[in-house]
Design a protein around this motif. Structure first.
Motif, PDB file in Angstrom:
ATOM      1  N   CYS A  68      33.927  31.220  32.198  1.00  0.00           N
ATOM      2  CA  CYS A  68      33.397  30.127  31.368  1.00  0.00           C
ATOM      3  C   CYS A  68      34.488  29.115  31.031  1.00  0.00           C
ATOM      4  O   CYS A  68      34.239  27.906  31.052  1.00  0.00           O
ATOM      5  N   VAL A  87      27.465  18.771  32.093  1.00  0.00           N
ATOM      6  CA  VAL A  87      27.150  19.455  30.841  1.00  0.00           C
ATOM      7  C   VAL A  87      25.889  20.299  31.011  1.00  0.00           C
ATOM      8  O   VAL A  87      25.819  21.441  30.532  1.00  0.00           O
ATOM      9  N   THR A  88      24.914  19.773  31.717  1.00  0.00           N
ATOM     10  CA  THR A  88      23.686  20.534  31.965  1.00  0.00           C
ATOM     11  C   THR A  88      23.973  21.791  32.781  1.00  0.00           C
ATOM     12  O   THR A  88      23.469  22.874  32.469  1.00  0.00           O
ATOM     13  N   ILE A  91      25.793  24.346  30.509  1.00  0.00           N
ATOM     14  CA  ILE A  91      24.891  25.012  29.566  1.00  0.00           C
ATOM     15  C   ILE A  91      24.019  26.031  30.296  1.00  0.00           C
ATOM     16  O   ILE A  91      23.813  27.151  29.818  1.00  0.00           O
ATOM     17  N   THR A  92      23.539  25.686  31.471  1.00  0.00           N
ATOM     18  CA  THR A  92      22.731  26.623  32.260  1.00  0.00           C
ATOM     19  C   THR A  92      23.553  27.843  32.669  1.00  0.00           C
ATOM     20  O   THR A  92      23.072  28.980  32.600  1.00  0.00           O
ATOM     21  N   LEU A  94      26.241  29.076  31.139  1.00  0.00           N
ATOM     22  CA  LEU A  94      26.501  29.904  29.959  1.00  0.00           C
ATOM     23  C   LEU A  94      25.251  30.681  29.548  1.00  0.00           C
ATOM     24  O   LEU A  94      25.342  31.845  29.158  1.00  0.00           O
ATOM     25  N   GLY A  95      24.089  30.054  29.642  1.00  0.00           N
ATOM     26  CA  GLY A  95      22.845  30.760  29.317  1.00  0.00           C
ATOM     27  C   GLY A  95      22.591  31.924  30.238  1.00  0.00           C
ATOM     28  O   GLY A  95      22.154  32.996  29.827  1.00  0.00           O
TER      29      GLY A  95
END
Length: 105
Positions: A68, A87-88, A91-92, A94-95
């Protein structure tokens, strides 16, 4: 005295008052908790916590954390024109990592 129903026959076998199943805490309500250094496995028994499982989980957290950080550093240093997409993706990613950790535990 309060009377509680046991969750299973393994938790409260027949015997004297306060008798619990193997590796169960007799001071807990209806022998519902395991002793220290034991956990409730899927079959309902108290199994010993092994150091190998704990170290593997720690290593998994460490590796995912490093991945990460590398992804964050990579995306933060990209051109500003591609920043919203990065950024998208971050975030994906990390999710997905959080979901994978939840499935492993």
């Amino acid at each position: 005295f309060d009377v509680y129903r046991c969750q299973s026959d393994e938790a409260c076998p027949e015997g004297l008052y306060g008798t619990c199943g193997p590796n169960r805490d007799p001071s807990s309500i209806a022998c519902g908790e395991c002793l220290d250094n034991y956990f409730l496995d899927r079959s309902g028994n108290c199994a010993v916590c092994s150091r190998v499982e704990a170290s593997l989980l720690s290593m998994a957290f460490l590796i995912i954390g490093l991945i990460c950080l590398v992804c964050l550093a990579f995306y933060a240093n990209r051109e500003l024109a591609t920043q919203p997409k990065a950024v998208t993706v971050l975030i994906t990613t990390l999710g997905t990592a959080v979901a994978a950790l939840q499935m492993m535990s």
